[in-house]
Design an enzyme around this catalytic site. Sequence first.
Site, PDB file in Angstrom:
ATOM      1  CG  HIS A 259       4.969  20.958   2.842  1.00 54.54           C
ATOM      2  ND1 HIS A 259       6.309  20.647   2.753  1.00 54.54           N
ATOM      3  CD2 HIS A 259       4.355  20.225   1.868  1.00 54.54           C
ATOM      4  CE1 HIS A 259       6.504  19.786   1.771  1.00 54.54           C
ATOM      5  NE2 HIS A 259       5.328  19.512   1.219  1.00 54.54           N
TER       6      HIS A 259
ATOM      7  CG  HIS B 252       5.171  23.412  -1.676  1.00 54.29           C
ATOM      8  ND1 HIS B 252       5.681  22.997  -2.878  1.00 54.29           N
ATOM      9  CD2 HIS B 252       4.724  22.280  -1.050  1.00 54.29           C
ATOM     10  CE1 HIS B 252       5.551  21.685  -2.981  1.00 54.29           C
ATOM     11  NE2 HIS B 252       4.960  21.229  -1.887  1.00 54.29           N
TER      12      HIS B 252
ATOM     13  CG  ASP C 111       8.472  19.710  -1.108  1.00 54.86           C
ATOM     14  OD1 ASP C 111       9.580  19.253  -0.819  1.00 54.86           O
ATOM     15  OD2 ASP C 111       7.472  19.014  -1.343  1.00 54.86           O
TER      16      ASP C 111
ATOM     17  CG  HIS D 221      -0.449  20.252 -11.993  1.00 53.16           C
ATOM     18  ND1 HIS D 221      -0.789  20.616 -10.711  1.00 53.16           N
ATOM     19  CD2 HIS D 221       0.659  19.472 -11.894  1.00 53.16           C
ATOM     20  CE1 HIS D 221       0.062  20.063  -9.868  1.00 53.16           C
ATOM     21  NE2 HIS D 221       0.955  19.370 -10.562  1.00 53.16           N
TER      22      HIS D 221
ATOM     23  CB  SER E  49       6.225  21.576 -10.566  1.00 58.94           C
ATOM     24  OG  SER E  49       6.984  21.101  -9.484  1.00 58.94           O
ATOM     25  N   GLY E  50       5.003  22.341  -7.727  1.00 58.35           N
ATOM     26  CA  GLY E  50       5.235  23.128  -6.517  1.00 58.35           C
ATOM     27  C   GLY E  50       6.707  23.272  -6.200  1.00 58.35           C
ATOM     28  CG  HIS E  51       8.832  20.397  -6.191  1.00 57.52           C
ATOM     29  ND1 HIS E  51       9.248  20.062  -4.921  1.00 57.52           N
ATOM     30  CD2 HIS E  51       7.723  19.679  -6.420  1.00 57.52           C
ATOM     31  CE1 HIS E  51       8.418  19.162  -4.419  1.00 57.52           C
ATOM     32  NE2 HIS E  51       7.473  18.916  -5.308  1.00 57.52           N
TER      33      HIS E  51
ATOM     34  CG  ASP F 115      -1.913  -1.160   1.176  1.00 57.93           C
ATOM     35  OD1 ASP F 115      -2.369  -1.489   0.070  1.00 57.93           O
ATOM     36  OD2 ASP F 115      -2.191  -1.756   2.231  1.00 57.93           O
TER      37      ASP F 115
ATOM     38  CG  HIS G  92       7.447  16.648   2.881  1.00 54.39           C
ATOM     39  ND1 HIS G  92       8.748  17.076   3.006  1.00 54.39           N
ATOM     40  CD2 HIS G  92       7.191  16.642   1.540  1.00 54.39           C
ATOM     41  CE1 HIS G  92       9.253  17.330   1.802  1.00 54.39           C
ATOM     42  NE2 HIS G  92       8.318  17.069   0.901  1.00 54.39           N
TER      43      HIS G  92
ATOM     44  CG  ASP H 241      12.444  20.665  -3.581  1.00 56.02           C
ATOM     45  OD1 ASP H 241      12.626  19.550  -4.085  1.00 56.02           O
ATOM     46  OD2 ASP H 241      11.438  21.371  -3.809  1.00 56.02           O
TER      47      ASP H 241
END
Length: 552
Positions: free
Chosen positions: A73, A141, A163, A361, A363-365, A50, A78, A195
């Site tokens: 965060h 982020h 991040d 969309h 990225s948060g990076h 899983d 994380h 990151d």
Amino acid sequence: MIKNSKSIKVIPLGGVGEIGKNMYVVEVEEDLFILDAGLMFPEDEMFGIDIVIPDISYLMDKQDRIRGLFLSHGHEDHTGALAYILSKLPVPVFGTKLTIALTKAKMKEQDVKLTVDFRTVNENTILTFPYSEVSFFQVNHSIPDAVGISILSSEGSIVYTGDFKFDQSADELYRANISKMARIGNEGVLCLLSDSTEAEKPGYTPSEVAVAKELEDLFENADGRIIYTCYASGMNAIQRLFDVTAKTGRKISIIGKTLQDVYQISMKLGYLKVHDNVFIQNNEIDKYNDNEIVIIMTGNQGEPLEALQKMARKSHKLLHIKKGDTVMIAASPHRGGELFLSKTVDLLYRAGANVFYRNIHVSGHGREEELKLMLNLMQPKFFVPVHGEFRMLIAHEQIAWNMGVSPENSIIPEKGDIIEIKGEKIRVAGKAPAGNVLIDGSGIGDVGNIVLRDRKMLSQDGILIVVVSIKRSEKKIISGPEIISRGFVYVRESEELMGNATKLVKEIVEKNIKSHSFEWSTIKQEMRDQLNYYLYNKTKRRPMIIPIIMEV
């Protein structure tokens, strides 16, 4: 007053050489800090698993030195391992208001019966310990209340970015505190853990504003229902959707328990802004025309694609895809999920939907230029790239070298490396136990490499069970041999093969039991060896062979 420290160590227990499972340990003399406790979704070879969490064996005999577990965060890569780790390490957990709230909700959903010492911090919090001082700085982020963590020692700060990216047009809730980062850098950064997720990509991560404009155009041109999917904790994507829905005069309905929880928590704490009279209940959807409806949804564990496939196949309990629907997928697939995404998109098209999954969309990076900015702000003496697969860490190290970090002052870490900073040098001084702890159902760590190997064999060539009953006193077979096959061959079409295999087993058993003394283990091993040889010659397959001998 912080005591002088002669030895500082950094130990990545996860998050390096992989995406997810972020967990880093910083030791400043007797002070020990855990930074994040994330999970990773299973790779293709992890049949039936899983989730995957870090191995914390290294920490088990150091509990009295652990000052706390610090969360950067609220994303699961994380925080997702927290419940499992706290059951073995009952330490205080520090995090921002939203991060703590989301973590509590997740643990409640998992029915975790632990009493956890949660302590809320913000970027103005300063925590003092014997050898160090911990402070925080806000980063940009894809979720609000994301922070970097600075651990100040007598030798300088060890900074963990969490991040981050730098979006200059970000809303106030998401804005990075660049001035505080510069101040930390000016005061002296001994080591930067940064990151690396988008380190291979040049330039800047596209702005949220550009994505919002693209989304608005799609809304204007959609004639039917809009079905918008994202990760439950991708709150900037959710906020974008709320804004565009209100602007275009549609109504929105939320599907998915995890998403409902995130929505309720975020609204209560003021991290989502919603216009009045935009929301409707699921049972009200049919009261409106298709071109007035937006449905936002996620699936299990906040994973949207699985739910979309059910909707396309018309097996979802609440919603089915119909011709004219516009489906927007505002989520990047996790590692190994690209094929699953392409299959999902194909199914949606077959069901009659228009599908959009590019340019809606971001990225948060941060990409290369944003990583350079962080390096410029921090001006670290030593550099350790984290959070990324090996090639990403290499790319980030190259960026650091180009920014003036000398090669001998940077290290590409492996999981479990004990990186020691002593005097003017950084080196790998040893190895801590580190690896994957696999979660399968309610079992934690009880599925190891041997079980995975067996599952792999079963998936490839199937299983053959050989059952025979023997009466030792009369040295004869009472019943059998009977051969049961699963996933190897279709028995009704392979009667000759199975008949010959049965005959072979019978000869092996009769030969062995006629000898003066015989061992069950010897008979079983001979059965395995000879059946394996015979079946491979006939079929070029190697099924798992399990002999069962019963004595009557």
